[in-house]
Scaffold this motif. Structure first.
Motif, PDB file in Angstrom:
ATOM      1  N   PRO A 169      18.905 -51.966   3.124  1.00  0.00           N
ATOM      2  CA  PRO A 169      17.831 -50.985   3.315  1.00  0.00           C
ATOM      3  C   PRO A 169      17.455 -50.221   2.044  1.00  0.00           C
ATOM      4  CG  PRO A 169      19.414 -50.844   5.098  1.00  0.00           C
ATOM      5  CD  PRO A 169      19.987 -51.792   4.085  1.00  0.00           C
ATOM      6  N   GLU A 170      18.416 -49.967   1.174  1.00  0.00           N
ATOM      7  CA  GLU A 170      18.111 -49.262  -0.072  1.00  0.00           C
ATOM      8  C   GLU A 170      17.265 -50.124  -1.005  1.00  0.00           C
ATOM      9  OE1 GLU A 170      18.577 -46.027  -0.773  1.00  0.00           O
ATOM     10  OE2 GLU A 170      19.247 -45.903   1.305  1.00  0.00           O
ATOM     11  N   VAL A 171      17.532 -51.409  -1.022  1.00  0.00           N
ATOM     12  CA  VAL A 171      16.748 -52.320  -1.853  1.00  0.00           C
ATOM     13  C   VAL A 171      15.334 -52.432  -1.291  1.00  0.00           C
ATOM     14  CG1 VAL A 171      16.527 -54.702  -2.666  1.00  0.00           C
ATOM     15  CG2 VAL A 171      18.772 -53.596  -2.637  1.00  0.00           C
ATOM     16  N   VAL A 172      15.215 -52.552   0.011  1.00  0.00           N
ATOM     17  CA  VAL A 172      13.896 -52.617   0.646  1.00  0.00           C
ATOM     18  C   VAL A 172      13.112 -51.351   0.321  1.00  0.00           C
ATOM     19  CG1 VAL A 172      12.681 -52.668   2.859  1.00  0.00           C
ATOM     20  CG2 VAL A 172      14.647 -54.165   2.479  1.00  0.00           C
ATOM     21  N   LYS A 173      13.765 -50.206   0.408  1.00  0.00           N
ATOM     22  CA  LYS A 173      13.120 -48.933   0.103  1.00  0.00           C
ATOM     23  C   LYS A 173      12.646 -48.897  -1.350  1.00  0.00           C
ATOM     24  CE  LYS A 173      14.076 -43.971   0.303  1.00  0.00           C
ATOM     25  NZ  LYS A 173      15.095 -42.967   0.622  1.00  0.00           N
ATOM     26  N   ALA A 174      13.467 -49.403  -2.261  1.00  0.00           N
ATOM     27  CA  ALA A 174      13.097 -49.425  -3.678  1.00  0.00           C
ATOM     28  C   ALA A 174      11.910 -50.349  -3.926  1.00  0.00           C
ATOM     29  CB  ALA A 174      14.291 -49.856  -4.527  1.00  0.00           C
ATOM     30  N   VAL A 175      11.877 -51.489  -3.265  1.00  0.00           N
ATOM     31  CA  VAL A 175      10.754 -52.418  -3.417  1.00  0.00           C
ATOM     32  C   VAL A 175       9.470 -51.777  -2.897  1.00  0.00           C
ATOM     33  CG1 VAL A 175       9.794 -54.614  -2.619  1.00  0.00           C
ATOM     34  CG2 VAL A 175      12.171 -54.491  -3.384  1.00  0.00           C
ATOM     35  N   LEU A 176       9.560 -51.157  -1.740  1.00  0.00           N
ATOM     36  CA  LEU A 176       8.377 -50.518  -1.169  1.00  0.00           C
ATOM     37  C   LEU A 176       7.872 -49.365  -2.032  1.00  0.00           C
ATOM     38  CD1 LEU A 176       9.056 -50.472   2.666  1.00  0.00           C
ATOM     39  CD2 LEU A 176       7.238 -51.670   1.462  1.00  0.00           C
ATOM     40  N   ALA A 177       8.751 -48.717  -2.751  1.00  0.00           N
ATOM     41  CA  ALA A 177       8.348 -47.595  -3.602  1.00  0.00           C
ATOM     42  C   ALA A 177       7.355 -48.027  -4.673  1.00  0.00           C
ATOM     43  CB  ALA A 177       9.576 -46.962  -4.242  1.00  0.00           C
ATOM     44  N   HIS A 178       7.378 -49.301  -5.035  1.00  0.00           N
ATOM     45  CA  HIS A 178       6.480 -49.818  -6.064  1.00  0.00           C
ATOM     46  C   HIS A 178       5.273 -50.559  -5.481  1.00  0.00           C
ATOM     47  CE1 HIS A 178       9.282 -48.732  -9.197  1.00  0.00           C
ATOM     48  NE2 HIS A 178      10.233 -49.231  -8.447  1.00  0.00           N
ATOM     49  N   ALA A 179       5.197 -50.637  -4.181  1.00  0.00           N
ATOM     50  CA  ALA A 179       4.093 -51.349  -3.527  1.00  0.00           C
ATOM     51  C   ALA A 179       2.885 -50.428  -3.388  1.00  0.00           C
ATOM     52  CB  ALA A 179       4.543 -51.831  -2.151  1.00  0.00           C
ATOM     53  N   LEU A 198      -0.009 -48.299  -1.551  1.00  0.00           N
ATOM     54  CA  LEU A 198       0.111 -47.434  -0.377  1.00  0.00           C
ATOM     55  C   LEU A 198      -0.064 -48.176   0.951  1.00  0.00           C
ATOM     56  CD1 LEU A 198       0.521 -44.641   0.848  1.00  0.00           C
ATOM     57  CD2 LEU A 198      -1.927 -44.236   0.544  1.00  0.00           C
ATOM     58  N   PRO A 199      -1.090 -49.018   1.122  1.00  0.00           N
ATOM     59  CA  PRO A 199      -1.210 -49.710   2.418  1.00  0.00           C
ATOM     60  C   PRO A 199       0.039 -50.530   2.769  1.00  0.00           C
ATOM     61  CG  PRO A 199      -3.240 -49.936   1.187  1.00  0.00           C
ATOM     62  CD  PRO A 199      -2.230 -49.324   0.244  1.00  0.00           C
ATOM     63  N   ALA A 200       0.624 -51.188   1.783  1.00  0.00           N
ATOM     64  CA  ALA A 200       1.838 -51.972   2.040  1.00  0.00           C
ATOM     65  C   ALA A 200       3.007 -51.060   2.386  1.00  0.00           C
ATOM     66  CB  ALA A 200       2.185 -52.831   0.831  1.00  0.00           C
ATOM     67  N   ARG A 201       3.132 -49.937   1.696  1.00  0.00           N
ATOM     68  CA  ARG A 201       4.225 -48.996   1.986  1.00  0.00           C
ATOM     69  C   ARG A 201       4.150 -48.481   3.410  1.00  0.00           C
ATOM     70  NH1 ARG A 201       3.018 -46.486  -3.151  1.00  0.00           N
ATOM     71  NH2 ARG A 201       2.186 -44.710  -2.017  1.00  0.00           N
ATOM     72  N   VAL A 202       2.935 -48.302   3.904  1.00  0.00           N
ATOM     73  CA  VAL A 202       2.748 -47.761   5.254  1.00  0.00           C
ATOM     74  C   VAL A 202       2.868 -48.860   6.309  1.00  0.00           C
ATOM     75  CG1 VAL A 202       1.086 -46.656   6.798  1.00  0.00           C
ATOM     76  CG2 VAL A 202       1.345 -45.841   4.447  1.00  0.00           C
ATOM     77  N   LEU A 203       2.239 -50.004   6.060  1.00  0.00           N
ATOM     78  CA  LEU A 203       2.132 -51.028   7.098  1.00  0.00           C
ATOM     79  C   LEU A 203       3.327 -51.987   7.185  1.00  0.00           C
ATOM     80  CD1 LEU A 203      -1.648 -51.891   6.746  1.00  0.00           C
ATOM     81  CD2 LEU A 203      -0.545 -50.510   8.509  1.00  0.00           C
ATOM     82  N   MET A 204       3.898 -52.361   6.068  1.00  0.00           N
ATOM     83  CA  MET A 204       4.978 -53.360   6.101  1.00  0.00           C
ATOM     84  C   MET A 204       6.172 -52.945   6.956  1.00  0.00           C
ATOM     85  SD  MET A 204       4.179 -56.152   4.838  1.00  0.00           S
ATOM     86  CE  MET A 204       2.607 -56.545   4.125  1.00  0.00           C
ATOM     87  N   PRO A 205       6.616 -51.681   6.902  1.00  0.00           N
ATOM     88  CA  PRO A 205       7.745 -51.308   7.768  1.00  0.00           C
ATOM     89  C   PRO A 205       7.417 -51.384   9.267  1.00  0.00           C
ATOM     90  CG  PRO A 205       7.551 -49.753   5.972  1.00  0.00           C
ATOM     91  CD  PRO A 205       6.318 -50.624   5.937  1.00  0.00           C
ATOM     92  N   ILE A 206       6.148 -51.377   9.600  1.00  0.00           N
ATOM     93  CA  ILE A 206       5.741 -51.477  11.009  1.00  0.00           C
ATOM     94  C   ILE A 206       5.488 -52.934  11.392  1.00  0.00           C
ATOM     95  CG2 ILE A 206       3.942 -50.847  12.678  1.00  0.00           C
ATOM     96  CD1 ILE A 206       3.532 -48.296  10.900  1.00  0.00           C
ATOM     97  N   ILE A 207       4.673 -53.606  10.601  1.00  0.00           N
ATOM     98  CA  ILE A 207       4.245 -54.966  10.924  1.00  0.00           C
ATOM     99  C   ILE A 207       5.339 -56.006  10.662  1.00  0.00           C
ATOM    100  CG2 ILE A 207       2.603 -56.786  10.302  1.00  0.00           C
ATOM    101  CD1 ILE A 207       0.603 -54.536   9.673  1.00  0.00           C
ATOM    102  N   GLY A 208       6.024 -55.892   9.526  1.00  0.00           N
ATOM    103  CA  GLY A 208       7.033 -56.885   9.140  1.00  0.00           C
ATOM    104  C   GLY A 208       8.102 -57.121  10.200  1.00  0.00           C
TER     105      GLY A 208
END
Length: 67
Positions: free
Chosen positions: A22-32, A34-44
């Protein structure tokens, strides 16, 4: 993933979220973006659960390295 078709990215990210740290996923999303940061945790995770149900017969198959 940069060469993957964009329509496959949410499922791939859902797989990474299911298996990954989860920490790695969080770090990856931090660089994505904004739409990906918001949507990927829901849609993925939803797409991965649906895919896993079709492939494994359950939306929560055993994770890699666990038996």
């Amino acid at each position: 993933m940069a060469e993957s078709p964009k329509k496959t990215l949410p499922l791939a990210f859902g797989m990474v979220m299911y298996e990954g740290d989860p920490e790695v996923v969080k770090a990856v999303l931090a660089h994505a973006p904004l739409p990906a940061r918001v949507l990927m945790p829901i849609i993925g995770p939803r797409l991965y659960a649906s895919h896993a149900k079709r492939v494994h017969g359950t939306s929560n198959p055993p994770r890699v390295g666990t038996n």
